[in-house]
Design a protein around this motif. Structure first.
Motif, PDB file in Angstrom:
ATOM      1  N   ASP A  96      22.866  20.402  25.581  1.00  0.00           N
ATOM      2  CA  ASP A  96      22.410  19.587  24.593  1.00  0.00           C
ATOM      3  C   ASP A  96      22.407  20.113  23.316  1.00  0.00           C
ATOM      4  O   ASP A  96      21.411  21.011  22.959  1.00  0.00           O
ATOM      5  CB  ASP A  96      21.038  19.117  24.569  1.00  0.00           C
ATOM      6  CG  ASP A  96      20.365  18.294  23.867  1.00  0.00           C
ATOM      7  OD1 ASP A  96      20.982  17.701  22.935  1.00  0.00           O
ATOM      8  OD2 ASP A  96      19.088  17.922  24.110  1.00  0.00           O
ATOM      9  N   THR A  97      23.420  20.070  22.431  1.00  0.00           N
ATOM     10  CA  THR A  97      23.424  20.893  21.032  1.00  0.00           C
ATOM     11  C   THR A  97      22.154  20.762  20.105  1.00  0.00           C
ATOM     12  O   THR A  97      21.702  21.656  19.325  1.00  0.00           O
ATOM     13  CB  THR A  97      24.674  20.476  20.219  1.00  0.00           C
ATOM     14  OG1 THR A  97      24.679  18.993  19.988  1.00  0.00           O
ATOM     15  CG2 THR A  97      25.968  20.525  21.001  1.00  0.00           C
ATOM     16  N   ASP A  98      21.761  19.279  20.288  1.00  0.00           N
ATOM     17  CA  ASP A  98      20.507  19.144  19.579  1.00  0.00           C
ATOM     18  C   ASP A  98      19.240  20.053  19.675  1.00  0.00           C
ATOM     19  O   ASP A  98      18.365  20.457  18.995  1.00  0.00           O
ATOM     20  CB  ASP A  98      20.115  17.586  19.509  1.00  0.00           C
ATOM     21  CG  ASP A  98      20.573  17.099  18.201  1.00  0.00           C
ATOM     22  OD1 ASP A  98      20.805  17.708  17.216  1.00  0.00           O
ATOM     23  OD2 ASP A  98      20.625  15.792  18.210  1.00  0.00           O
ATOM     24  N   ASP A 105      26.376  19.019  13.922  1.00  0.00           N
ATOM     25  CA  ASP A 105      27.518  17.845  13.782  1.00  0.00           C
ATOM     26  C   ASP A 105      28.358  17.711  14.916  1.00  0.00           C
ATOM     27  O   ASP A 105      29.337  17.195  15.052  1.00  0.00           O
ATOM     28  CB  ASP A 105      28.688  18.096  12.610  1.00  0.00           C
ATOM     29  CG  ASP A 105      28.031  18.097  11.192  1.00  0.00           C
ATOM     30  OD1 ASP A 105      27.028  17.120  11.340  1.00  0.00           O
ATOM     31  OD2 ASP A 105      28.851  18.418  10.314  1.00  0.00           O
ATOM     32  N   ASP A 107      28.978  16.357  18.358  1.00  0.00           N
ATOM     33  CA  ASP A 107      28.567  15.428  19.033  1.00  0.00           C
ATOM     34  C   ASP A 107      28.957  15.375  20.539  1.00  0.00           C
ATOM     35  O   ASP A 107      30.027  14.487  20.880  1.00  0.00           O
ATOM     36  CB  ASP A 107      28.768  14.045  18.697  1.00  0.00           C
ATOM     37  CG  ASP A 107      27.925  12.607  19.060  1.00  0.00           C
ATOM     38  OD1 ASP A 107      27.472  13.034  20.189  1.00  0.00           O
ATOM     39  OD2 ASP A 107      28.092  11.653  18.917  1.00  0.00           O
ATOM     40  N   ARG A 109      28.855  17.024  25.035  1.00  0.00           N
ATOM     41  CA  ARG A 109      27.941  17.775  25.828  1.00  0.00           C
ATOM     42  C   ARG A 109      28.872  18.074  27.281  1.00  0.00           C
ATOM     43  O   ARG A 109      29.978  17.344  27.281  1.00  0.00           O
ATOM     44  CB  ARG A 109      26.773  16.924  26.562  1.00  0.00           C
ATOM     45  CG  ARG A 109      25.820  16.719  25.528  1.00  0.00           C
ATOM     46  CD  ARG A 109      24.605  15.896  26.156  1.00  0.00           C
ATOM     47  NE  ARG A 109      23.665  15.726  24.964  1.00  0.00           N
ATOM     48  CZ  ARG A 109      22.470  15.345  25.243  1.00  0.00           C
ATOM     49  NH1 ARG A 109      21.817  15.258  26.434  1.00  0.00           N
ATOM     50  NH2 ARG A 109      21.650  14.873  24.157  1.00  0.00           N
TER      51      ARG A 109
END
Ligand code: HEC
Length: 129
Positions: A96-98, A105, A107, A109
């Motif tokens: 989960d990059t966030d 930027d 988006d 997974r």
């Protein structure tokens, strides 16, 4: 006689056939070759090892400070990052990059843990580690 030839043929077949895939069946061993195939399928829409695309070039990303390819226009969130990519940060990033950099930027997974491990192993090997 015929039977002897026949059974010899069987022995040869058995000996020369490839051994069963030892590392298959999820024993948790990361594999760079599988990682490369996954990289080609999942990542190369946006990344290449040696060129910037939608995402930055990824050769040597393992051990590199996040957000520091000089030719790539990162998000402000990513430019402000202050850590170096390693197993733990890449594992979190691909989950989960966030959770690593809020407002980045990328988006995308990789939901499966064994696939993440293989991809990280490949990134590590292609960075010379
Ligand atoms: C839909 C496009 C897209 C896909 C697919 C994608 N990425 Fe990215 N990736 C990006 C973008 C865009 C950035 C830069 C994010 C920013 O600036 O906030 C990035 C950044 C990164 C970074 C940080 C690089 C650095 O220089 O700090 C890593 C590591 C990364 N991606 C790995 C991967 C891997 C591994 C895959 C495949 C499993 C993948 N990405 C798939 C778009 C993508």
């Amino acid at each position: 006689m015929l039977a002897a030839v026949f059974s010899l043929a069987i022995v040869i077949c058995v000996v020369t056939s490839t051994p069963p895939a030892i590392q298959a069946a999820g024993n948790g061993t990361a594999d760079a070759d599988r990682g490369e195939q996954l990289f080609d399928r999942r990542c190369t829409g946006c990344h290449a090892l040696d060129a910037d695309k939608v995402g930055p070039r990824l050769r040597n990303v393992y051990g590199r400070k996040a957000g520091t390819v000089p030719t790539f226009k990162y998000s402000d969130a990513m430019k402000a990052a202050k850590f170096t990519w390693d197993d733990a940060s890449l594992e979190k990033w691909l989950t989960d990059t966030d959770s690593v950099i809020h407002g980045n930027d990328m988006d995308f997974r990789v939901p499966k843990p064994d696939e993440r491990a293989d991809i990280i192993r490949f990134l590590k090997v292609s960075s010379g580690n």
